[in-house]
Enzyme design. Sequence first.
Site, PDB file in Angstrom:
ATOM      1  N   THR A  73      11.579  45.288 -10.959  1.00  0.00           N
ATOM      2  CA  THR A  73      10.716  45.402  -9.914  1.00  0.00           C
ATOM      3  C   THR A  73       9.831  46.521  -9.821  1.00  0.00           C
ATOM      4  O   THR A  73       9.946  47.297 -10.678  1.00  0.00           O
ATOM      5  CB  THR A  73      11.933  44.634  -8.927  1.00  0.00           C
ATOM      6  N   LYS A 100      13.234  43.325 -20.684  1.00  0.00           N
ATOM      7  CA  LYS A 100      14.461  43.056 -19.063  1.00  0.00           C
ATOM      8  C   LYS A 100      13.898  42.062 -18.362  1.00  0.00           C
ATOM      9  O   LYS A 100      12.788  41.645 -18.219  1.00  0.00           O
ATOM     10  CB  LYS A 100      12.931  44.382 -18.664  1.00  0.00           C
TER      11      LYS A 100
END
Length: 217
Positions: free
Chosen positions: A41, A37
């Site tokens: 966030t 990834k």
Amino acid sequence: MRAVLITATDTGVGKTFIAYNLVYALKERGVKVGYLKPVETDVKDLPQDGALLCSLTGQDLEEAVPVRYSLPLSPYAGILEEKRDFSLADLKEHYLRLLERYEFLVVEGAGGIAVPIKRDYNYAHLALDWRLPILLVARAGLGTLNHTYLSYFYAKSMGLNILGIVMNGFEGKDVSERTNPIIVEELTGIKPLQVPRVEGLILEPSLRDSLVSLVGF
């Protein structure tokens, strides 16, 4: 094919769930599979998506999730808000190293395909730059037609190789679920893989087989 980007029509549609089941199914077949990834966030302590997938792959979190931001925003918004930038060139070099380390690499985006990673650089640009075919994850219920149509044709306009559309979260409660797969196929020419909402993390074997067949296994 040595890698795929799991992207989506929107946030919260189940990219991580689909990535988890794809990795699980590849491991069942004895494939040395890695997960990446590039940017995660909404990371308060551990990157939750990365930690879940690393529990399957056995990877170190630093390898699987090299860039992290604490706010629940797009990667580019994270840069603006947290005043921390990163190098796209370094990120690509990291990806290329992982390609050499694993037989197959599952790359997961953040949010939808047009979510900005940097100014003027989104997940469609990343797929093009990294030469990644894509799986497009979409919702099952009401509202998915517009999102799926726009996401599909944006990907096509960018020259991306769309391996499949995965419609995730069928429950049988929303009347639109009966017609959405039919209309998505008419709009895109791709028969979507219909994935039900399940308890837990693992899909039934036939659906796992369908997922791995989309990426050539």
